[in-house]
Write an enzyme that holds these catalytic residues in place. Structure first.
Site, PDB file in Angstrom:
ATOM      1  N   SER A 139       0.799  -1.224   0.000  1.00 31.48           N
ATOM      2  CA  SER A 139       0.000   0.000   0.000  1.00 31.48           C
ATOM      3  C   SER A 139       0.832   1.274   0.000  1.00 31.48           C
ATOM      4  O   SER A 139       0.296   2.353  -0.196  1.00 31.48           O
ATOM      5  CB  SER A 139      -0.953  -0.003   1.195  1.00 31.48           C
ATOM      6  OG  SER A 139      -0.223  -0.064   2.389  1.00 31.48           O
ATOM      7  N   ASP A 174      -7.931   6.015   4.781  1.00 35.70           N
ATOM      8  CA  ASP A 174      -7.961   4.780   5.571  1.00 35.70           C
ATOM      9  C   ASP A 174      -9.220   4.585   6.410  1.00 35.70           C
ATOM     10  O   ASP A 174      -9.265   3.680   7.230  1.00 35.70           O
ATOM     11  CB  ASP A 174      -6.746   4.750   6.506  1.00 35.70           C
ATOM     12  CG  ASP A 174      -5.474   4.427   5.756  1.00 35.70           C
ATOM     13  OD1 ASP A 174      -5.574   4.035   4.590  1.00 35.70           O
ATOM     14  OD2 ASP A 174      -4.396   4.563   6.348  1.00 35.70           O
ATOM     15  N   HIS A 200       1.226   3.779   7.261  1.00 26.69           N
ATOM     16  CA  HIS A 200       0.677   4.677   6.247  1.00 26.69           C
ATOM     17  C   HIS A 200       1.048   6.128   6.547  1.00 26.69           C
ATOM     18  O   HIS A 200       1.551   6.450   7.618  1.00 26.69           O
ATOM     19  CB  HIS A 200      -0.854   4.553   6.189  1.00 26.69           C
ATOM     20  CG  HIS A 200      -1.323   3.383   5.369  1.00 26.69           C
ATOM     21  ND1 HIS A 200      -2.634   3.041   5.256  1.00 26.69           N
ATOM     22  CD2 HIS A 200      -0.646   2.482   4.609  1.00 26.69           C
ATOM     23  CE1 HIS A 200      -2.754   1.978   4.478  1.00 26.69           C
ATOM     24  NE2 HIS A 200      -1.557   1.613   4.082  1.00 26.69           N
TER      25      HIS A 200
END
Lengths: 153, 167
Positions: free
Chosen positions: A30, A96, A69
């Site tokens: 990701s 998210d 992230h």
């Protein structure tokens, strides 16, 4: 010998970085092309406030595996100093909120385990292979044991 | 003493040590680079500006973003992540940072760019404080190395403001 030095390095990093797990292995794509699967990140947990753009490692309630992230939104409250944070994977299309617990809109300070400060490629593959193909782990331990038993020194 | 196992072990230890040393040196060499990036952002139009059903102000705007980040690239740079954030204060929040646009620059050749875009992410406030609000647009960048320490910095551009009325 190798095991002991690895343990010493791990504990040393724990002291220096102040994070309970100073190193994480990237498990998903990701954050590509920045971080690929199998790369290692060094974490740092300081008192500094969280700011947009930082890459943080966070835990979501009900998920076992932490996520790495980037922070895209920050709202810091005037009175309490508590922060509301929204994250997104560089390679993901949307933010998210779908990954967070049901109904959760923001991450807070206590969700965040640390921020990524350093990067080392490929090394994490060792642990990925060990966890996904345990047979290799047992073969390796067996071979090492055999060497220890048969060595004559 | 000079068995195959002993020699293989010595060779492996030496190779790993050398590799670690090279990684550390290439990361340290990034400190020698003193970059001088530049950027310019112009808000061309406020497309719409309203209060959502949850009571939060939301804006859509069209911007021109131009920047030259070529000096950030060194031999140890894998990519540069760049994003534009609106930053402002409100009575409840001492800081609000809302990312509006971002991009990944894979190489030095692409580091001098010019883009005409609407905000990629929603510009939403926590609450209803955006009418007539003055804000900064900040261009942040995050240098991701091939190995080693990551670098980040920013350019703050001030003097932007939102309209007093919803539209």
């Amino acid at each position: 010998m190798i095991v002991t030095s690895a343990l010493i390095i791990w504990k040393g990093l724990m002291c220096v970085t102040g994070s309970e797990s100073p190193v994480v292995v990237v498990l998903s794509g990701s954050m590509e092309p920045g971080f690929k699967r199998g790369d290692i990140l060094f974490l740092h947990m300081s008192k500094d406030p969280i700011r947009a753009g930082e890459i943080v490692v966070f835990n979501v309630d009900g998920r076992k595996i932490p996520i790495v992230h980037r922070v895209i939104k920050v709202h810091e409250h005037e009175d309490t100093g508590e922060v509301d944070v929204l994250t997104k994977g560089d390679n993901n299309f949307g933010d998210d909120r779908l990954l967070y617990a049901h109904g959760q809109l923001w991450l807070h300070r206590h969700h965040i385990m640390g921020r990524a400060v350093g990067f080392l490629p490929y090394v994490g593959w060792v642990t990925i292979i060990m966890t996904e193909k345990p047979i290799i782990k047992y073969l390796l331990i067996g071979a090492l044991g055999l060497v220890v038993i048969t060595s004559k020194e | 003493m000079h068995s195959f196992g002993y020699r293989a072990n010595a060779l492996l230890t030496f190779a790993v040590t050398l590799l670690a040393l090279i990684c550390a040196m290439s990361s340290l060499s990034d400190n020698l680079n003193s970059p001088s990036p530049s950027s310019h952002v112009k808000v061309l139009n406020i497309n719409w500006f309203q209060k959502s059903t949850q009571g939060n102000d939301e804006v859509s705007m069209t911007m021109n973003i131009s920047a030259n980040l070529q000096s950030l690239f060194t031999w140890n740079t894998k990519q540069v992540f760049v994003f534009l954030a609106a930053e402002y204060e409100t009575p409840q929040n001492s800081l609000n940072q809302v990312s509006l646009w971002d991009g990944i620059i894979p190489s030095k050749e692409h580091a001098k760019f010019w883009i005409h875009t609407t905000n990629k992410y929603r510009f939403t406030d926590q609450g209803s404080n955006l009418q007539g609000k003055e804000f900064n647009l900040t261009l942040h960048w995050h240098v991701m190395p091939k190995t080693g320490k990551m670098f980040a910095d920013k350019i703050v551009m001030s003097g932007f403001s939102l309209p007093v009325e919803y539209r």
